[in-house]
Design a protein around this motif. Structure first.
Motif, PDB file in Angstrom:
ATOM      1  N   TYR A   2      -5.453  -3.105   6.437  1.00 13.83           N
ATOM      2  CA  TYR A   2      -4.602  -2.264   7.266  1.00 13.83           C
ATOM      3  C   TYR A   2      -4.351  -0.961   6.511  1.00 13.83           C
ATOM      4  N   PHE A   3      -4.479   0.183   7.225  1.00 15.88           N
ATOM      5  CA  PHE A   3      -4.262   1.506   6.624  1.00 15.88           C
ATOM      6  C   PHE A   3      -3.850   2.450   7.746  1.00 15.88           C
ATOM      7  N   SER A   4      -2.675   3.070   7.631  1.00 18.74           N
ATOM      8  CA  SER A   4      -2.179   3.916   8.710  1.00 18.74           C
ATOM      9  C   SER A   4      -1.234   4.999   8.172  1.00 18.74           C
ATOM     10  N   LEU A   5      -1.359   6.216   8.718  1.00 19.81           N
ATOM     11  CA  LEU A   5      -0.453   7.301   8.355  1.00 19.81           C
ATOM     12  C   LEU A   5       0.951   6.981   8.832  1.00 19.81           C
ATOM     13  N   CYS A   6       1.931   7.117   7.926  1.00 22.97           N
ATOM     14  CA  CYS A   6       3.333   6.879   8.283  1.00 22.97           C
ATOM     15  C   CYS A   6       4.061   8.183   8.559  1.00 22.97           C
ATOM     16  N   GLU A   7       3.942   9.130   7.608  1.00 26.03           N
ATOM     17  CA  GLU A   7       4.672  10.371   7.770  1.00 26.03           C
ATOM     18  C   GLU A   7       4.097  11.469   6.889  1.00 26.03           C
ATOM     19  N   THR A   8       4.421  12.676   7.263  1.00 25.86           N
ATOM     20  CA  THR A   8       4.076  13.857   6.485  1.00 25.86           C
ATOM     21  C   THR A   8       5.236  14.833   6.639  1.00 25.86           C
ATOM     22  N   ASN A   9       5.357  15.760   5.699  1.00 25.21           N
ATOM     23  CA  ASN A   9       6.411  16.750   5.846  1.00 25.21           C
ATOM     24  C   ASN A   9       5.841  18.029   6.446  1.00 25.21           C
ATOM     25  N   GLU A  10       6.674  19.004   6.672  1.00 27.80           N
ATOM     26  CA  GLU A  10       6.265  20.230   7.347  1.00 27.80           C
ATOM     27  C   GLU A  10       5.733  21.299   6.406  1.00 27.80           C
ATOM     28  N   CYS A  11       5.673  21.011   5.125  1.00 29.29           N
ATOM     29  CA  CYS A  11       5.194  21.969   4.134  1.00 29.29           C
ATOM     30  C   CYS A  11       3.701  22.221   4.351  1.00 29.29           C
ATOM     31  N   PRO A  12       3.224  23.468   4.174  1.00 29.20           N
ATOM     32  CA  PRO A  12       1.773  23.728   4.293  1.00 29.20           C
ATOM     33  C   PRO A  12       0.972  22.847   3.336  1.00 29.20           C
ATOM     34  N   GLN A  13      -0.184  22.381   3.804  1.00 31.86           N
ATOM     35  CA  GLN A  13      -0.991  21.410   3.068  1.00 31.86           C
ATOM     36  C   GLN A  13      -1.494  21.894   1.723  1.00 31.86           C
ATOM     37  N   ASN A  14      -1.581  23.194   1.505  1.00 31.53           N
ATOM     38  CA  ASN A  14      -2.140  23.692   0.247  1.00 31.53           C
ATOM     39  C   ASN A  14      -1.072  24.187  -0.722  1.00 31.53           C
ATOM     40  N   LEU A  15       0.176  23.812  -0.493  1.00 32.83           N
ATOM     41  CA  LEU A  15       1.270  24.250  -1.358  1.00 32.83           C
ATOM     42  C   LEU A  15       1.982  23.063  -1.996  1.00 32.83           C
ATOM     43  N   ALA A  16       2.664  23.346  -3.105  1.00 33.64           N
ATOM     44  CA  ALA A  16       3.482  22.319  -3.755  1.00 33.64           C
ATOM     45  C   ALA A  16       4.523  21.805  -2.774  1.00 33.64           C
ATOM     46  N   ASP A  17       4.899  20.569  -2.934  1.00 32.26           N
ATOM     47  CA  ASP A  17       5.878  19.833  -2.142  1.00 32.26           C
ATOM     48  C   ASP A  17       5.307  19.206  -0.870  1.00 32.26           C
ATOM     49  N   TYR A  18       4.014  19.442  -0.558  1.00 34.98           N
ATOM     50  CA  TYR A  18       3.417  18.762   0.588  1.00 34.98           C
ATOM     51  C   TYR A  18       3.385  17.269   0.301  1.00 34.98           C
ATOM     52  N   GLN A  19       3.756  16.454   1.302  1.00 37.27           N
ATOM     53  CA  GLN A  19       3.818  15.000   1.137  1.00 37.27           C
ATOM     54  C   GLN A  19       3.126  14.285   2.289  1.00 37.27           C
ATOM     55  N   LEU A  20       2.530  13.163   1.961  1.00 38.38           N
ATOM     56  CA  LEU A  20       1.960  12.236   2.947  1.00 38.38           C
ATOM     57  C   LEU A  20       2.314  10.825   2.523  1.00 38.38           C
ATOM     58  N   THR A  21       2.541   9.959   3.490  1.00 38.56           N
ATOM     59  CA  THR A  21       2.783   8.551   3.210  1.00 38.56           C
ATOM     60  C   THR A  21       1.929   7.712   4.143  1.00 38.56           C
ATOM     61  N   TYR A  22       1.218   6.750   3.563  1.00 36.11           N
ATOM     62  CA  TYR A  22       0.378   5.825   4.314  1.00 36.11           C
ATOM     63  C   TYR A  22       0.855   4.405   4.089  1.00 36.11           C
ATOM     64  N   ALA A  23       0.837   3.598   5.140  1.00 38.39           N
ATOM     65  CA  ALA A  23       1.114   2.167   5.027  1.00 38.39           C
ATOM     66  C   ALA A  23      -0.215   1.441   4.862  1.00 38.39           C
ATOM     67  N   PHE A  24      -0.215   0.390   4.049  1.00 39.37           N
ATOM     68  CA  PHE A  24      -1.438  -0.385   3.849  1.00 39.37           C
ATOM     69  C   PHE A  24      -1.093  -1.795   3.409  1.00 39.37           C
ATOM     70  N   GLU A  25      -2.073  -2.684   3.540  1.00 43.35           N
ATOM     71  CA  GLU A  25      -1.966  -4.022   2.961  1.00 43.35           C
ATOM     72  C   GLU A  25      -3.369  -4.533   2.687  1.00 43.35           C
ATOM     73  N   PHE A  26      -3.475  -5.393   1.670  1.00 47.37           N
ATOM     74  CA  PHE A  26      -4.757  -5.959   1.275  1.00 47.37           C
ATOM     75  C   PHE A  26      -4.887  -7.389   1.786  1.00 47.37           C
ATOM     76  N   LEU A  27      -6.111  -7.775   2.109  1.00 45.43           N
ATOM     77  CA  LEU A  27      -6.442  -9.139   2.492  1.00 45.43           C
ATOM     78  C   LEU A  27      -7.031  -9.867   1.284  1.00 45.43           C
ATOM     79  N   GLN A  28      -6.917 -11.203   1.259  1.00 45.51           N
ATOM     80  CA  GLN A  28      -7.466 -11.977   0.146  1.00 45.51           C
ATOM     81  C   GLN A  28      -8.974 -11.774   0.025  1.00 45.51           C
ATOM     82  N   ALA A  29      -9.655 -11.608   1.133  1.00 42.34           N
ATOM     83  CA  ALA A  29     -11.107 -11.379   1.096  1.00 42.34           C
ATOM     84  C   ALA A  29     -11.439 -10.085   0.353  1.00 42.34           C
TER      85      ALA A  29
END
Length: 145
Positions: A2-29
């Motif tokens: 499982y891998f999915s975008l959770c959130e991002t902030n409004e800061c421009p992508q090429n500047l300091a303070d830009y943030q992204l958060t992804y949710a994920f989980e691993f399977l035993q396989a």
């Protein structure tokens, strides 16, 4: 996986303070595949009976498999195709377990426009928002110009 975008902030992508958060989980396989590929067959990762006798009481995901989530983010999501992953530090603070949801958060800390590089904070949190991994990456990409 499982891998999915959770959130991002409004800061421009090429500047300091830009943030992204992804949710994920691993399977035993996936853990078993990583054990085979890496040669790290430590039973703490792949043997439930063995792991039950440890401090963790169940198998834990390999630390470098956990850290590889940042390679996926940098190489395919942000900044994406063309990223050169120059370095990564990681400190493992708590175990990661199969089948549990985690969040990977990246924060651009510094941008070097002359070298098209960024220093990025890399963190992973469990479902209680307890930090289980912390580190820092240096990446290069034309977005940082």
């Amino acid at each position: 996986m499982y891998f999915s975008l959770c959130e991002t902030n409004e800061c421009p992508q090429n500047l300091a303070d830009y943030q992204l958060t992804y949710a994920f989980e691993f399977l035993q396989a996936e853990v078993a595949s990583f054990a085979e590929l890496s040669g790290d067959n430590n039973p703490i990762h792949i043997d439930e009976a063995y792991a039950r006798e440890t401090v963790f009481k169940r198998p834990i995901v390999h630390g470098f498999l956990v850290g590889s989530i940042f390679s996926r983010i940098f190489g395919t999501q942000y900044p994406g195709i063309g990223t050169i992953y120059l370095s990564q530090s990681m400190k493992f603070l708590a175990p990661v377990f199969v089948g549990e949801r985690y969040q990977a958060k990246i924060t651009v800390k510094e941008v070097n426009l002359q070298k098209n590089r960024a220093v990025v904070s890399t963190e992973i949190f469990n479902h209680l928002m307890k930090k289980v991994l912390t580190g820092e990456a240096v990446i290069q990409h034309p977005i940082f110009h």
